[in-house]
Enzyme design. Structure first.
Site, PDB file in Angstrom:
ATOM      1  CB  ALA A  66      -0.888  -0.017   1.235  1.00 27.11           C
ATOM      2  N   GLY A 111       0.742  -5.148   0.954  1.00 20.89           N
ATOM      3  CA  GLY A 111      -0.439  -5.227   0.095  1.00 20.89           C
ATOM      4  C   GLY A 111      -0.169  -5.935  -1.225  1.00 20.89           C
ATOM      5  CD  GLU A 114      -2.328  -7.620   3.058  1.00 21.26           C
ATOM      6  OE1 GLU A 114      -1.941  -6.470   2.759  1.00 21.26           O
ATOM      7  OE2 GLU A 114      -2.996  -7.870   4.072  1.00 21.26           O
ATOM      8  CD  GLU A 134       1.699  -5.677   5.745  1.00 19.64           C
ATOM      9  OE1 GLU A 134       2.521  -6.558   6.049  1.00 19.64           O
ATOM     10  OE2 GLU A 134       0.895  -5.794   4.795  1.00 19.64           O
TER      11      GLU A 134
HETATM   12  N1  CO8 Z   1       4.562   3.158  -0.740  1.00 19.70           N
HETATM   13  C1  CO8 Z   1       4.976   4.313  -1.280  1.00 19.70           C
HETATM   14  N2  CO8 Z   1       6.120   4.431  -1.988  1.00 19.70           N
HETATM   15  C2  CO8 Z   1       6.900   3.346  -2.113  1.00 19.70           C
HETATM   16  C3  CO8 Z   1       6.535   2.112  -1.562  1.00 19.70           C
HETATM   17  C4  CO8 Z   1       5.309   2.030  -0.835  1.00 19.70           C
HETATM   18  N3  CO8 Z   1       4.844   0.875  -0.309  1.00 19.70           N
HETATM   19  N4  CO8 Z   1       7.506   1.219  -1.846  1.00 19.70           N
HETATM   20  C5  CO8 Z   1       8.412   1.880  -2.558  1.00 19.70           C
HETATM   21  N5  CO8 Z   1       8.065   3.160  -2.727  1.00 19.70           N
HETATM   22  C6  CO8 Z   1       8.786   4.215  -3.426  1.00 19.70           C
HETATM   23  C7  CO8 Z   1       9.941   4.758  -2.599  1.00 19.70           C
HETATM   24  O1  CO8 Z   1       9.471   5.726  -1.662  1.00 19.70           O
HETATM   25  C8  CO8 Z   1      10.816   5.346  -3.662  1.00 19.70           C
HETATM   26  O2  CO8 Z   1      10.289   6.597  -4.049  1.00 19.70           O
HETATM   27  P1  CO8 Z   1      11.284   7.868  -4.330  1.00 19.70           P
HETATM   28  O3  CO8 Z   1      12.148   7.417  -5.486  1.00 19.70           O
HETATM   29  O4  CO8 Z   1      10.341   8.960  -4.670  1.00 19.70           O
HETATM   30  O5  CO8 Z   1      12.077   8.048  -3.076  1.00 19.70           O
HETATM   31  C9  CO8 Z   1      10.649   4.393  -4.826  1.00 19.70           C
HETATM   32  O6  CO8 Z   1       9.424   3.685  -4.580  1.00 19.70           O
HETATM   33  C10 CO8 Z   1      11.754   3.374  -4.913  1.00 19.70           C
HETATM   34  O7  CO8 Z   1      11.888   2.746  -3.664  1.00 19.70           O
HETATM   35  P2  CO8 Z   1      13.256   2.657  -2.850  1.00 19.70           P
HETATM   36  O8  CO8 Z   1      14.131   3.833  -3.147  1.00 19.70           O
HETATM   37  O9  CO8 Z   1      12.926   2.388  -1.424  1.00 19.70           O
HETATM   38  O10 CO8 Z   1      13.908   1.374  -3.556  1.00 19.70           O
HETATM   39  P3  CO8 Z   1      14.878   0.292  -2.889  1.00 19.70           P
HETATM   40  O11 CO8 Z   1      15.341  -0.558  -4.018  1.00 19.70           O
HETATM   41  O12 CO8 Z   1      15.884   0.950  -2.036  1.00 19.70           O
HETATM   42  O13 CO8 Z   1      13.919  -0.576  -1.929  1.00 19.70           O
HETATM   43  C11 CO8 Z   1      11.904  -1.756  -1.332  1.00 19.70           C
HETATM   44  C12 CO8 Z   1      12.845  -1.315  -2.471  1.00 19.70           C
HETATM   45  C13 CO8 Z   1      12.637  -2.780  -0.469  1.00 19.70           C
HETATM   46  C14 CO8 Z   1      10.698  -2.411  -1.975  1.00 19.70           C
HETATM   47  C15 CO8 Z   1      11.515  -0.543  -0.476  1.00 19.70           C
HETATM   48  O14 CO8 Z   1      11.023   0.462  -1.346  1.00 19.70           O
HETATM   49  C16 CO8 Z   1      10.453  -0.830   0.554  1.00 19.70           C
HETATM   50  O15 CO8 Z   1      10.750  -1.376   1.595  1.00 19.70           O
HETATM   51  N6  CO8 Z   1       9.201  -0.408   0.264  1.00 19.70           N
HETATM   52  C17 CO8 Z   1       8.106  -0.496   1.227  1.00 19.70           C
HETATM   53  C18 CO8 Z   1       7.653  -1.908   1.402  1.00 19.70           C
HETATM   54  C19 CO8 Z   1       6.571  -1.975   2.446  1.00 19.70           C
HETATM   55  O16 CO8 Z   1       6.775  -1.717   3.619  1.00 19.70           O
HETATM   56  N7  CO8 Z   1       5.364  -2.377   2.009  1.00 19.70           N
HETATM   57  C20 CO8 Z   1       4.237  -2.551   2.890  1.00 19.70           C
HETATM   58  C21 CO8 Z   1       3.461  -1.293   3.004  1.00 19.70           C
HETATM   59  S1  CO8 Z   1       2.130  -1.422   4.167  1.00 19.70           S
HETATM   60  C22 CO8 Z   1       0.939  -2.317   3.362  1.00 19.70           C
HETATM   61  O17 CO8 Z   1       1.102  -2.729   2.242  1.00 19.70           O
HETATM   62  C23 CO8 Z   1      -0.350  -2.581   4.116  1.00 19.70           C
HETATM   63  C24 CO8 Z   1      -1.486  -2.967   3.178  1.00 19.70           C
HETATM   64  C25 CO8 Z   1      -2.843  -2.968   3.771  1.00 19.70           C
HETATM   65  C26 CO8 Z   1      -3.110  -1.981   4.839  1.00 19.70           C
HETATM   66  C27 CO8 Z   1      -3.944  -0.811   4.419  1.00 19.70           C
HETATM   67  C28 CO8 Z   1      -4.039   0.125   5.609  1.00 19.70           C
HETATM   68  C29 CO8 Z   1      -4.826   1.388   5.329  1.00 19.70           C
END
Ligand code: CO8
Length: 260
Positions: A66, A111, A114, A134
């Site tokens: 998400a 997500g 999921e 999460e």
């Molecule tokens: N949301 C928003 N932006 C994201 C997300 C995300 N989930 N994942 C990646 N991005 C963005 C980064 O912010 C970044 O943006 P920018 O270039 O503008 O800084 C771009 O994508 C590239 O990401 P990274 O620079 O972080 O790339 P890396 O190669 O260093 O890392 C990862 C890749 C490991 C995938 C890392 O981006 C990461 O950990 N992302 C988040 C993963 C995460 O925690 N996902 C779970 C989110 S919570 C969820 O899904 C709950 C769902 C249901 C609940 C709903 C509740 C309301």
């Protein structure tokens, strides 16, 4: 509907939906979730569409979760609405009377995992990464992860992933039964589409009944579930495809299914 965050196309009975926010690793914001629901509704009602394939744009992500930038400042009521929207969309997709295949081409986190769990079949590229991280941002899964993950891989493994927040690679995902098959990255989508075309050519009513019986029988006591299966199977005997399938078998020829 004009889509902004997904690509949607249909060919040979197979709809392909590509999450298309590669700069954010295809993170799901509410707008994208609304587009997914709209596309699922198209798939449900368009008789030319037999199978849906989901994948992610770019070579890094299926869906990295998400959208954290959208969720960051949500109040509980807003978060609840976003969660309910996700649940509704994924449930609609899960019970759609047509198969849904996830072609997981990279990060499928939170997500993203999921969404794949609500698909009928998960194919993964060798580069795929799954996880429910999460907990690392002070949440728990909110789009069915605590329920579907344990049903698919077992409670102990689901707890390990959800409480520990670790990511796993495609090989481990395969070992624990989270994905059906793994392919080299460049073969993932062609293989997913090939399997989708195979399913599209199957007798559609039998496909619908098989999915219905599995989905709705799963949480029933065995006797009730077997009764449901019996009713679903009996209904297949009212179709032309059942008659054609059995006739063709006895005449030692390939069946010609019409979907009726
Ligand atoms: N949301 C928003 N932006 C994201 C997300 C995300 N989930 N994942 C990646 N991005 C963005 C980064 O912010 C970044 O943006 P920018 O270039 O503008 O800084 C771009 O994508 C590239 O990401 P990274 O620079 O972080 O790339 P890396 O190669 O260093 O890392 C990862 C890749 C490991 C995938 C890392 O981006 C990461 O950990 N992302 C988040 C993963 C995460 O925690 N996902 C779970 C989110 S919570 C969820 O899904 C709950 C769902 C249901 C609940 C709903 C509740 C309301």
């Amino acid at each position: 509907m004009d889509y902004k965050n997904i690509l949607f196309s249909v060919e040979e009975g197979v709809a392909t939906l590509t999450f298309n926010r590669p700069k954010a690793l295809n993170a799901m914001n509410s707008e994208t979730m609304a587009e997914l629901l709209a596309a699922v509704n198209v798939c449900k009602t368009d008789e030319t569409i037999k199978v849906l394939v989901l994948t992610g744009a770019g070579d890094r992500a299926f869906v990295a979760g998400a959208d954290i930038s959208e969720m960051q400042n949500q109040r509980p009521q807003e978060a609840l609405a976003f969660m309910e929207m996700g649940h509704e969309t994924l449930r609609q997709m899960e019970i759609m009377p047509k198969p849904v295949i996830a072609a997981v081409n990279g990060f499928a986190l939170g997500g993203g995992t999921e969404i794949s769990l609500a698909c009928d079949i998960r194919f993964a590229s060798e580069k795929a990464v799954f996880g429910q991280p999460e907990i690392l941002i002070g949440l728990i899964p909110g789009w069915g992860g605590t329920q579907r993950l344990s049903r698919i891989i077992g409670m102990g493994r689901a707890k390990e992933l959800i409480l520990g927040g670790d990511r796993i690679d495609a090989r481990r995902a395969y070992e624990i039964g989270l994905v059906n098959r793994i392919f080299p990255a460049e073969q993932l989508l062609p293989e997913a589409l090939k399997f989708a075309r195979k399913l599209a050519a199957m007798p559609g009513f039998a496909v619908k009944m098989a999915k219905h019986s599995i989905n709705f029988g799963y949480d029933l006591p065995l006797d009730n579930a077997c009764r449901l299966e019996t009713e679903c199977c009996a209904q297949c005997f009212s179709t032309d495809d059942q008659k054609e399938g059995m006739k063709a078998f006895l005449e030692k020829r390939k069946p010609v299914f019409t979907g009726k």
